[in-house]
Design a protein around this motif. Structure first.
Motif, PDB file in Angstrom:
ATOM      1  N   ALA A  95       0.843  -1.208   0.000  1.00 41.59           N
ATOM      2  CA  ALA A  95       0.000   0.000   0.000  1.00 41.59           C
ATOM      3  C   ALA A  95       0.873   1.251   0.000  1.00 41.59           C
ATOM      4  O   ALA A  95       0.591   2.212  -0.718  1.00 41.59           O
ATOM      5  CB  ALA A  95      -0.928  -0.006   1.213  1.00 41.59           C
ATOM      6  N   TRP A  96       1.929   1.251   0.797  1.00 45.74           N
ATOM      7  CA  TRP A  96       2.836   2.401   0.828  1.00 45.74           C
ATOM      8  C   TRP A  96       3.498   2.584  -0.539  1.00 45.74           C
ATOM      9  O   TRP A  96       3.604   3.717  -1.034  1.00 45.74           O
ATOM     10  CB  TRP A  96       3.889   2.216   1.912  1.00 45.74           C
ATOM     11  N   SER A  97       3.941   1.499  -1.146  1.00 45.01           N
ATOM     12  CA  SER A  97       4.567   1.585  -2.473  1.00 45.01           C
ATOM     13  C   SER A  97       3.591   2.127  -3.507  1.00 45.01           C
ATOM     14  O   SER A  97       3.954   2.979  -4.333  1.00 45.01           O
ATOM     15  CB  SER A  97       5.068   0.211  -2.920  1.00 45.01           C
ATOM     16  N   ALA A  98       2.357   1.646  -3.474  1.00 44.22           N
ATOM     17  CA  ALA A  98       1.347   2.140  -4.416  1.00 44.22           C
ATOM     18  C   ALA A  98       1.077   3.619  -4.191  1.00 44.22           C
ATOM     19  O   ALA A  98       0.971   4.393  -5.153  1.00 44.22           O
ATOM     20  CB  ALA A  98       0.054   1.331  -4.266  1.00 44.22           C
ATOM     21  N   GLN A  99       0.985   4.019  -2.939  1.00 42.35           N
ATOM     22  CA  GLN A  99       0.748   5.435  -2.627  1.00 42.35           C
ATOM     23  C   GLN A  99       1.884   6.294  -3.152  1.00 42.35           C
ATOM     24  O   GLN A  99       1.660   7.345  -3.754  1.00 42.35           O
ATOM     25  CB  GLN A  99       0.579   5.614  -1.116  1.00 42.35           C
ATOM     26  N   GLU A 100       3.099   5.864  -2.943  1.00 36.97           N
ATOM     27  CA  GLU A 100       4.259   6.633  -3.417  1.00 36.97           C
ATOM     28  C   GLU A 100       4.283   6.733  -4.933  1.00 36.97           C
ATOM     29  O   GLU A 100       4.513   7.811  -5.485  1.00 36.97           O
ATOM     30  CB  GLU A 100       5.561   6.001  -2.912  1.00 36.97           C
ATOM     31  N   LEU A 101       4.047   5.631  -5.619  1.00 42.50           N
ATOM     32  CA  LEU A 101       4.092   5.644  -7.086  1.00 42.50           C
ATOM     33  C   LEU A 101       2.974   6.491  -7.687  1.00 42.50           C
ATOM     34  O   LEU A 101       3.206   7.286  -8.600  1.00 42.50           O
ATOM     35  CB  LEU A 101       4.030   4.223  -7.624  1.00 42.50           C
ATOM     36  N   VAL A 102       1.764   6.337  -7.175  1.00 39.11           N
ATOM     37  CA  VAL A 102       0.629   7.094  -7.724  1.00 39.11           C
ATOM     38  C   VAL A 102       0.784   8.582  -7.416  1.00 39.11           C
ATOM     39  O   VAL A 102       0.572   9.427  -8.294  1.00 39.11           O
ATOM     40  CB  VAL A 102      -0.707   6.535  -7.192  1.00 39.11           C
ATOM     41  N   CYS A 103       1.176   8.916  -6.188  1.00 40.60           N
ATOM     42  CA  CYS A 103       1.352  10.337  -5.842  1.00 40.60           C
ATOM     43  C   CYS A 103       2.521  10.952  -6.600  1.00 40.60           C
ATOM     44  O   CYS A 103       2.470  12.125  -6.975  1.00 40.60           O
ATOM     45  CB  CYS A 103       1.519  10.503  -4.333  1.00 40.60           C
ATOM     46  N   TYR A 104       3.570  10.185  -6.842  1.00 37.15           N
ATOM     47  CA  TYR A 104       4.688  10.697  -7.644  1.00 37.15           C
ATOM     48  C   TYR A 104       4.211  11.011  -9.064  1.00 37.15           C
ATOM     49  O   TYR A 104       4.537  12.052  -9.626  1.00 37.15           O
ATOM     50  CB  TYR A 104       5.835   9.690  -7.681  1.00 37.15           C
ATOM     51  N   TYR A 105       3.420  10.098  -9.634  1.00 36.91           N
ATOM     52  CA  TYR A 105       2.886  10.334 -10.973  1.00 36.91           C
ATOM     53  C   TYR A 105       1.993  11.573 -10.988  1.00 36.91           C
ATOM     54  O   TYR A 105       2.103  12.421 -11.876  1.00 36.91           O
ATOM     55  CB  TYR A 105       2.099   9.111 -11.462  1.00 36.91           C
ATOM     56  N   LEU A 106       1.104  11.689 -10.005  1.00 41.64           N
ATOM     57  CA  LEU A 106       0.209  12.849  -9.950  1.00 41.64           C
ATOM     58  C   LEU A 106       0.986  14.153  -9.786  1.00 41.64           C
ATOM     59  O   LEU A 106       0.676  15.157 -10.436  1.00 41.64           O
ATOM     60  CB  LEU A 106      -0.793  12.692  -8.812  1.00 41.64           C
ATOM     61  N   ALA A 107       2.008  14.142  -8.938  1.00 41.11           N
ATOM     62  CA  ALA A 107       2.798  15.355  -8.718  1.00 41.11           C
ATOM     63  C   ALA A 107       3.581  15.736  -9.967  1.00 41.11           C
ATOM     64  O   ALA A 107       3.629  16.919 -10.336  1.00 41.11           O
ATOM     65  CB  ALA A 107       3.743  15.155  -7.543  1.00 41.11           C
ATOM     66  N   SER A 108       4.172  14.756 -10.646  1.00 35.51           N
ATOM     67  CA  SER A 108       4.934  15.083 -11.852  1.00 35.51           C
ATOM     68  C   SER A 108       4.010  15.596 -12.948  1.00 35.51           C
ATOM     69  O   SER A 108       4.351  16.537 -13.663  1.00 35.51           O
ATOM     70  CB  SER A 108       5.723  13.871 -12.336  1.00 35.51           C
ATOM     71  N   ARG A 109       2.824  15.020 -13.052  1.00 39.47           N
ATOM     72  CA  ARG A 109       1.866  15.488 -14.045  1.00 39.47           C
ATOM     73  C   ARG A 109       1.393  16.903 -13.711  1.00 39.47           C
ATOM     74  O   ARG A 109       1.310  17.767 -14.596  1.00 39.47           O
ATOM     75  CB  ARG A 109       0.672  14.531 -14.089  1.00 39.47           C
ATOM     76  N   LEU A 110       1.094  17.158 -12.461  1.00 43.35           N
ATOM     77  CA  LEU A 110       0.633  18.470 -12.031  1.00 43.35           C
ATOM     78  C   LEU A 110       1.711  19.525 -12.257  1.00 43.35           C
ATOM     79  O   LEU A 110       1.426  20.613 -12.768  1.00 43.35           O
ATOM     80  CB  LEU A 110       0.228  18.428 -10.558  1.00 43.35           C
ATOM     81  N   CYS A 111       2.952  19.221 -11.896  1.00 41.84           N
ATOM     82  CA  CYS A 111       4.035  20.197 -12.065  1.00 41.84           C
ATOM     83  C   CYS A 111       4.326  20.455 -13.545  1.00 41.84           C
ATOM     84  O   CYS A 111       4.617  21.580 -13.934  1.00 41.84           O
ATOM     85  CB  CYS A 111       5.289  19.714 -11.342  1.00 41.84           C
ATOM     86  N   ARG A 112       4.228  19.418 -14.367  1.00 45.34           N
ATOM     87  CA  ARG A 112       4.454  19.605 -15.801  1.00 45.34           C
ATOM     88  C   ARG A 112       3.362  20.492 -16.395  1.00 45.34           C
ATOM     89  O   ARG A 112       3.633  21.392 -17.191  1.00 45.34           O
ATOM     90  CB  ARG A 112       4.495  18.241 -16.492  1.00 45.34           C
ATOM     91  N   LEU A 113       2.114  20.274 -16.004  1.00 43.97           N
ATOM     92  CA  LEU A 113       1.018  21.094 -16.525  1.00 43.97           C
ATOM     93  C   LEU A 113       1.065  22.510 -15.962  1.00 43.97           C
ATOM     94  O   LEU A 113       0.728  23.463 -16.658  1.00 43.97           O
ATOM     95  CB  LEU A 113      -0.329  20.440 -16.208  1.00 43.97           C
ATOM     96  N   ARG A 114       1.499  22.648 -14.717  1.00 43.74           N
ATOM     97  CA  ARG A 114       1.614  23.989 -14.126  1.00 43.74           C
ATOM     98  C   ARG A 114       2.708  24.779 -14.843  1.00 43.74           C
ATOM     99  O   ARG A 114       2.552  25.972 -15.098  1.00 43.74           O
ATOM    100  CB  ARG A 114       1.938  23.881 -12.638  1.00 43.74           C
ATOM    101  N   ALA A 115       3.804  24.119 -15.190  1.00 40.48           N
ATOM    102  CA  ALA A 115       4.890  24.792 -15.912  1.00 40.48           C
ATOM    103  C   ALA A 115       4.454  25.187 -17.317  1.00 40.48           C
ATOM    104  O   ALA A 115       4.938  26.174 -17.871  1.00 40.48           O
ATOM    105  CB  ALA A 115       6.106  23.883 -15.975  1.00 40.48           C
ATOM    106  N   ALA A 116       3.531  24.424 -17.895  1.00 40.12           N
ATOM    107  CA  ALA A 116       3.040  24.745 -19.239  1.00 40.12           C
ATOM    108  C   ALA A 116       2.041  25.889 -19.218  1.00 40.12           C
ATOM    109  O   ALA A 116       1.618  26.356 -20.274  1.00 40.12           O
ATOM    110  CB  ALA A 116       2.397  23.505 -19.860  1.00 40.12           C
ATOM    111  N   GLY A 117       1.628  26.340 -18.034  1.00 41.41           N
ATOM    112  CA  GLY A 117       0.775  27.511 -17.957  1.00 41.41           C
ATOM    113  C   GLY A 117      -0.689  27.235 -17.664  1.00 41.41           C
ATOM    114  O   GLY A 117      -1.516  28.124 -17.778  1.00 41.41           O
ATOM    115  N   TYR A 118      -1.038  26.001 -17.289  1.00 44.64           N
ATOM    116  CA  TYR A 118      -2.440  25.717 -16.992  1.00 44.64           C
ATOM    117  C   TYR A 118      -2.838  26.169 -15.597  1.00 44.64           C
ATOM    118  O   TYR A 118      -3.995  26.312 -15.300  1.00 44.64           O
ATOM    119  CB  TYR A 118      -2.746  24.229 -17.185  1.00 44.64           C
TER     120      TYR A 118
END
Length: 146
Positions: free
Chosen positions: A34-57
């Protein structure tokens, strides 16, 4: 009137493991997975959010995606708590199984169950602590390093 064989069967039952192998494995692996899944999913969400924020959304997307961190963390934490509860109940069932120096195959299974239950308790304490530590990161650290 109980037969003498009934008491022998009860004594042998005490020596055998009263916990299923499935419950032992769930107690052992639920929190780490469960901890591993939480880390992987949250890492994906954070990287996606930061990439979209940098693109100006910007802030609108950040507000929509931020609850997903909480949802993923709560679901995986509940799975880890279920694993911890299972590990604790497994340990309570097998901690008093008698030990003998000349082990019968049933007692070997009881020793395995006691070992797995003890390891599951240790894993769960560690991984529940990791959940608390990593969840506090959402509060203390900025998400995208800004």
């Amino acid at each position: 009137m109980a037969s003498p064989h009934a008491s022998d069967a009860h004594a042998e039952g005490k020596a055998s493991a009263p916990v299923s192998l499935r419950a032992l494995w769930f107690g052992l692996l639920a929190a780490p997975l469960a901890w591993s899944a939480q880390e992987l999913v949250c890492y994906y969400l954070a990287s996606r959010l930061c990439r979209l924020r940098a693109a100006g959304y910007g802030a609108e997307l950040a507000l929509r995606l931020s609850p997903s961190f909480l949802i993923v963390t709560v679901i995986t934490f509940l799975i880890a708590l279920a694993g911890a509860w299972t590990a604790w109940s497994n340990w309570r069932k097998v901690r008093d199984v008698r030990r003998e120096s000349n082990l019968h195959p049933r007692e070997i299974h009881a020793e395995r169950s006691r070992f797995m239950a003890r390891c599951a308790l240790i894993f769960n304490v560690g991984f529940l602590g990791a959940f608390v530590f990593m969840t506090s990161e959402f509060i203390v650290a900025p998400l995208c390093g800004t």
